[in-house]
Design an enzyme around this catalytic site. Structure first.
Site, mmCIF file in Angstrom:
data_model
loop_
_atom_site.group_PDB
_atom_site.id
_atom_site.type_symbol
_atom_site.label_atom_id
_atom_site.label_comp_id
_atom_site.label_asym_id
_atom_site.label_seq_id
_atom_site.Cartn_x
_atom_site.Cartn_y
_atom_site.Cartn_z
ATOM 1 N N LYS A 192 31.046 31.827 12.744
ATOM 2 C CA LYS A 192 31.403 32.306 11.414
ATOM 3 C C LYS A 192 30.696 31.439 10.365
ATOM 4 O O LYS A 192 30.210 30.343 10.679
ATOM 5 C CB LYS A 192 32.913 32.228 11.227
ATOM 6 C CG LYS A 192 33.493 30.831 11.395
ATOM 7 C CD LYS A 192 34.996 30.891 11.316
ATOM 8 C CE LYS A 192 35.621 29.555 11.713
ATOM 9 N NZ LYS A 192 37.079 29.608 11.611
ATOM 10 N N MET B 217 36.504 39.756 4.330
ATOM 11 C CA MET B 217 37.323 38.672 4.869
ATOM 12 C C MET B 217 37.364 37.509 3.886
ATOM 13 O O MET B 217 38.358 36.795 3.809
ATOM 14 C CB MET B 217 36.739 38.177 6.196
ATOM 15 C CG MET B 217 36.613 39.223 7.301
ATOM 16 S SD MET B 217 38.174 39.934 7.797
ATOM 17 C CE MET B 217 39.016 38.503 8.467
ATOM 18 N N CYS C 44 25.979 37.546 2.153
ATOM 19 C CA CYS C 44 27.334 38.099 2.182
ATOM 20 C C CYS C 44 27.512 38.931 0.917
ATOM 21 O O CYS C 44 27.254 38.441 -0.182
ATOM 22 C CB CYS C 44 28.385 36.997 2.220
ATOM 23 S SG CYS C 44 30.056 37.661 2.141
ATOM 24 N N LYS D 278 19.423 34.918 6.943
ATOM 25 C CA LYS D 278 20.077 36.218 7.138
ATOM 26 C C LYS D 278 19.999 37.032 5.851
ATOM 27 O O LYS D 278 20.483 36.607 4.805
ATOM 28 C CB LYS D 278 21.530 36.042 7.581
ATOM 29 C CG LYS D 278 22.189 37.375 7.952
ATOM 30 C CD LYS D 278 23.482 37.168 8.715
ATOM 31 C CE LYS D 278 24.130 38.496 9.068
ATOM 32 N NZ LYS D 278 25.377 38.302 9.849
#
Lengths: 309, 267
Positions: free
Chosen positions: A45, A72, A128, A163
């Site tokens: 994570k 989340m 994110c 990412k």
């Protein structure tokens, strides 16, 4: 038997099917289970310098069969407690910590911390879709310069995977910027920014309102992004490997990413309700290779690229 | 699986520390859930006097069911449960579920042991056993008489223990286990009680099914924060069998908070 082994940014992996960040990776126990299920490597994570409790629920909602939105809120215990609990030297399979930060300096500190703890490779989360509650600003991965700065800061300490977000006008530009800043690999894609509305309550379904879309609906989007990133990197003269993420739920899905030039893949949402699916996907990829008479991943990687106009 | 709007239609079983809510979700819940299964409940519109921080989705065991509606029993344990207890009939909540694996209903001579707000899922289980014509014995414990939930609703034989002696046996409910000879122990409640129950079951060669509680962020097997050892409490549980827990290194010792922060429980 097809040989599924692959080299990824200096790591030798038994197979190219990796656990994606944020799924079934909150404790050392579940991570060990994912290793035993047959993961090629485990991405943790997202870890931040300070603890993050996560957002108020509902944190997840299934919007179509198998396709979810989630917010989340990057819950994690913070770097210090994470390092106390998780062994980054790698047991059965390599563990790749995923790092999240607001500034390049923070990325540097996180990278230094995990490197010192034995990590050989880290993934930095530039994408994110909801890094702060109800965030609507620009993501690091939406700005080539910001992405490059973060990659450079973290790469001072260990090789990093950048990412990337699908929600950009040209993912190739971002991938090349990351490669030029020293990224050992890029991974694409993160979840797609999304929203769902409850018609009874006439309000967003998720506690954080905005979330990220994941699951089978993401596969065609991810394939396009990976193919564009692979081609842009190749055209710019970079051998930087690309890790395909998004909507993989079978070995054939994983094969599609490899046909687009991916070096490896990550699986997340498909494991919801079925943690052992990860190893099965690797097995299915091997079955597909057998059927196609491919002895190695190199034998077919990138085959779809030649059909592009 | 997704959060579904649910109207609070009825409140019953009032005690000084909590009460039961009957919820009518806008869809689903026509099929009977398994006793021991749970829902993620959230408050999209906090009641007057509560801030947005109470809107979080929290796991709660199903305490009862009728076609199209479900019952939850809430004890005042924190900000979200306090807000749930402040809700009035007509208020809207959301529920995601039913989730997880429940009790097996395989026993022919079941013994149920509940502590505090662990009683509600056992009531649902007891009602299912009674409907099958199975005779059962239930042991209920609490710190004081008022913290024994659903006492009068349990079918079969009920025995009580309270820490302060205000009702039934003066002491822990686990002290009522001796001399019993069931073919299965079903239990839900504080983890130290479950640990004692498991020890007793193992010594007496009786299978046990224990309903566990852990902090949950997603509730549907995606995040893993509720893991005990290698098992997901939200998906492999919340009811775990004695064979899944007897070699556990975390049962009774480790729980996690938001963010996955470890909190060791006192031995």
């Amino acid at each position: 038997m097809a040989d599924l082994s692959v080299e990824l940014a200096g790591l030798e992996l038994a197979n190219p099917v990796l656990l994606a960040s944020g799924i079934l990776d909150s404790t050392p126990g579940i991570l060990e289970r994912m290793a035993d299920s047959g993961a090629g490597a485990l991405v943790t994570k997202s870890i931040s310098l300070k603890p993050r409790p996560g957002y108020a629920g509902p944190t997840v909602a299934e919007v179509a069969p198998g396709t979810w939105i989630n917010a989340m809120g990057l819950p994690n215990p913070g770097l210090a407690e994470f390092l106390d609990e998780f062994d980054l030297r790698g047991g059965k399979v390599p563990v790749i910590p995923n790092l999240v930060a607001d500034t390049p300096a923070e990325f540097g500190k996180l990278a230094a911390g995990v490197s010192e703890a034995g990590a050989k490779l880290a993934e930095i989360n530039l994408s994110c879709p909801h890094p702060q509650a109800a965030y609507t600003g620009l993501l690091t991965a939406q700005d080539p310069e910001a992405a490059a700065t973060a990659v450079a800061a973290a790469s001072e300490h260990l090789p990093v995977i950048a990412k990337l977000s699908p929600n950009v006008s040209d993912i190739g530009t971002i991938a090349v910027a990351c490669a030029e800043a020293g990224a050992a690999a890029v991974s694409a894609i993160n979840t797609m920014p999304a929203l769902d509305i409850d018609t009874e309550l006439e309000r967003p379904v998720l506690g954080n309102a905005f979330g990220g879309l994941s699951g089978p609906a993401l596969l065609p989007i991810g394939l396009r992004c990976v193919l564009k990133a692979v081609r842009a990197l190749r055209d710019a003269g970079h051998a930087t490997p690309v890790i395909g993420i998004g909507g993989i739920s079978s070995g054939e899905d994983a094969a599609k990413y490899h046909l687009c030039g991916a070096q490896a893949v990550q699986v997340g949402t498909a494991l919801g309700g079925n943690p052992e699916r990860l190893g099965e996907i690797a097995t299915e990829l091997g079955d597909w290779m057998e059927r196609k008479d491919y002895a190695t991943l190199d034998a077919f990687r990138g085959n779809a690229l030649e059909w592009l106009p | 699986m997704r959060p579904v709007a649910a109207e609070l239609t009825e409140i019953d079983n009032r005690t000084s520390v909590g009460h039961s809510l009957w919820l009518t979700p806008r869809s689903g819940w026509e099929e009977q859930p398994e006793p021991g299964q749970f829902v993620m409940v959230s408050l999209p519109h906090p009641p007057t006097g509560f801030g947005q921080e109470v809107c979080d989705a929290v796991p709660m065991s199903v305490a009862g069911w009728e076609p199209g509606r479900l019952r939850l029993t809430v004890k005042n344990l924190g900000p979200t449960s306090a807000a749930l207890l402040a809700c009035k009939p007509g208020d809207m909540l959301t529920v995601t579920g039913p989730l997880g694996r429940g009790f097996s209903l395989k026993a022919t001579q079941p013994l149920l042991m509940g502590g505090g707000v662990g009683a509600p899922p056992l009531l649902f289980l007891a009602q299912r056993f009674a409907a099958q014509g199975v005779e059962l014995v239930t042991l209920l414990g609490g710190t004081t008489a008022d913290e024994i939930f659903h006492r009068s609703e349990f079918p079969g034989t009920v025995e009580i223990a309270t820490d302060d002696g205000s009702a039934g046996h003066h002491g822990f409910v686990t002290e009522l286990l001796d001399s019993r000879n069931p073919d299965m122990l079903y239990s839900c409640g504080p983890e130290p009680m479950l640990v004692k129950g498991l020890e007793w079951a193992l010594v007496n060669d009786i299978r046990a099914e224990l309903c566990l509680e852990r902090y949950m962020a997603c509730g549907v097997g995606l995040c893993g924060v509720c893991t005990i050892d290698r098992q997901l409490v939200c998906q492999d549980g919340p009811v775990l069998g004695s064979e899944q827990l007897e070699h556990s290194v975390e049962f009774g010792k480790v729980v996690r908070e938001a963010g996955g922060i470890v909190r060791h429980t006192p031995a």
